[in-house]
Design an enzyme around this catalytic site. Sequence first.
Site, mmCIF file in Angstrom:
data_model
loop_
_atom_site.group_PDB
_atom_site.id
_atom_site.type_symbol
_atom_site.label_atom_id
_atom_site.label_comp_id
_atom_site.label_asym_id
_atom_site.label_seq_id
_atom_site.Cartn_x
_atom_site.Cartn_y
_atom_site.Cartn_z
ATOM 1 N N ASP A 83 9.465 -70.815 75.119
ATOM 2 C CA ASP A 83 10.317 -69.645 74.857
ATOM 3 C C ASP A 83 11.440 -70.038 73.892
ATOM 4 O O ASP A 83 11.315 -71.007 73.121
ATOM 5 C CB ASP A 83 10.839 -69.097 76.198
ATOM 6 C CG ASP A 83 11.139 -67.603 76.152
ATOM 7 O OD1 ASP A 83 12.200 -67.234 75.620
ATOM 8 O OD2 ASP A 83 10.299 -66.803 76.626
ATOM 9 N N ASP A 162 10.609 -61.149 70.483
ATOM 10 C CA ASP A 162 11.768 -60.507 71.107
ATOM 11 C C ASP A 162 12.407 -59.487 70.151
ATOM 12 O O ASP A 162 11.936 -59.309 69.020
ATOM 13 C CB ASP A 162 12.770 -61.600 71.516
ATOM 14 C CG ASP A 162 13.392 -61.329 72.878
ATOM 15 O OD1 ASP A 162 13.487 -60.149 73.261
ATOM 16 O OD2 ASP A 162 13.786 -62.293 73.552
ATOM 17 N N GLY A 197 11.399 -52.422 76.444
ATOM 18 C CA GLY A 197 11.159 -51.137 77.092
ATOM 19 C C GLY A 197 12.008 -49.984 76.587
ATOM 20 O O GLY A 197 11.809 -48.846 77.009
ATOM 21 N N ARG A 213 6.389 -55.478 76.825
ATOM 22 C CA ARG A 213 7.342 -55.437 77.930
ATOM 23 C C ARG A 213 7.785 -53.999 78.158
ATOM 24 O O ARG A 213 8.184 -53.316 77.222
ATOM 25 C CB ARG A 213 8.532 -56.337 77.607
ATOM 26 C CG ARG A 213 8.256 -57.819 77.867
ATOM 27 C CD ARG A 213 8.444 -58.174 79.324
ATOM 28 N NE ARG A 213 9.831 -57.929 79.670
ATOM 29 C CZ ARG A 213 10.815 -58.781 79.406
ATOM 30 N NH1 ARG A 213 10.560 -59.956 78.849
ATOM 31 N NH2 ARG A 213 12.055 -58.487 79.705
ATOM 32 N N ASP A 217 14.919 -58.010 81.283
ATOM 33 C CA ASP A 217 14.521 -59.274 81.915
ATOM 34 C C ASP A 217 14.559 -59.217 83.447
ATOM 35 O O ASP A 217 15.497 -58.674 84.034
ATOM 36 C CB ASP A 217 15.441 -60.413 81.472
ATOM 37 C CG ASP A 217 15.116 -60.872 80.055
ATOM 38 O OD1 ASP A 217 14.257 -60.252 79.400
ATOM 39 O OD2 ASP A 217 15.741 -61.859 79.613
#
Length: 397
Positions: A83, A162, A197, A213, A217
């Site tokens: 990550d 991301d 999201g 996603r 988180d």
Amino acid sequence: MLVFVVMALMVCSVSDSSRLLNDPESQHRRNLLGNGLGATPPMGWNSWNHFHFGINETMIQETADALVSTGLSKLGYTYANIDDGWGEMTRDDNGNLVPHRTKFPSGIKALADYVHGKGLKLGIYSDAGYFTCGTKMAGSLGHEEQDAKTFASWGVDYLKYDNCHNDGTKPVDRYPVMTRALMKAGRPIYFSLCEGGDMHPALWGYQVGNSWRTTDDIRDRWESMISKADINEVYANYARPGGWNDPDMLEVGNGGMTKNEYVVHFSLWAISKAPLIIGCDVRNMTEDTKEILSNAEVIAVNQDPLGIQGKKVRNGNLEVWAGPLSGYSVAVVLLNKYSYRRAPVTALWEDIGLDPSTVVQARDLWEHKTLERQFVGSLTATLEPHSCKMYVLKPVA
Ligand SMILES: *[C@@H]1O[C@H](CO)[C@@H](O)[C@H](O)[C@H]1NC(C)=O
Ligand SMILES: *[C@@H]1O[C@H](CO)[C@@H](O)[C@H](O)[C@H]1NC(C)=O
């Protein structure tokens, strides 16, 4: 007369579907990524939930070793994913991303070779913005083709992408640029959208990536875990082979929940067809952690070839989740969300998609046993607080 009507309808539907199949525009929409990956939800490990920035090539190698020696890779956990924090803050003079000089001194290519040598795959992380979320190292916005080529040349197999420090434009405009860059890079790379999201990626993600996603988180807490499962459930109809809803990575084994709560976590992720990406230190698992992550019967529900995401069919503190499996079977999770009382939970056939007269055999996936009596119409279990039961119900011929 009736025959004519039926034939006319048939002709109409045949020509409709062949028009759809031949329409280059719809072909393009379906196959924009077309990398053939994600036929079932991806399984593996990622460094973030346990290690955050504390990563380096030694511990990634040891993790790859542990995925093999613990038997997890044989169960399907094949991605070892790095990550945030693997790179230098800035690009080199040619604009290329640079592996961190002290944490990854041998470079990512050498690490990919090592991981591939174990029969595993390597994942990496970048951002559809100017900097990444955590370390604020260089992101890929404006460098998509160059970075996709770099990742492909290193032998990377998976990209988590991301959504921080972007220019404020819509994700639906920025993410497909990387999709096309990956297509051109000449290596199949699983594309994991980590948009968070905000802009309902379930509605557009299938044309762009292999999973998206649906939430922000996860944290290693019961309330957080349950809320991610609930938000993710809303989009169940959008998941299918090649494109999955992602309620974030697993916290099983990180210590913030009880064993029963982690069993609930793993059961809900499995029935939701979520990516099963382990987030603990697999070099140092307790027996309980290993037992949960290694439950082959629960994994089989997640990896069922039908690829239909289970749904919550009864709401409240006593919930029922269910979803169809291949072979006319049904996966069911009975869940007690009360923190303070035992309670019976009932799955009614009419809620879980079975005809009320169907007789089934029930397999308890956590007890690893087939119940002696058969069931018709309903199945009830009494559950401890914050715990669940998971079954596969198979109609008896
Ligand atoms: C690598 O990371 C692990 C896990 O955070 C840490 O224990 C170890 O000291 C690190 N090694 C080096 C050489 O930085
Ligand atoms: C291994 O895990 C235990 C908790 O299960 C922890 O106390 C210990 O510090 C861990 N060891 C290492 C080397 O991380």
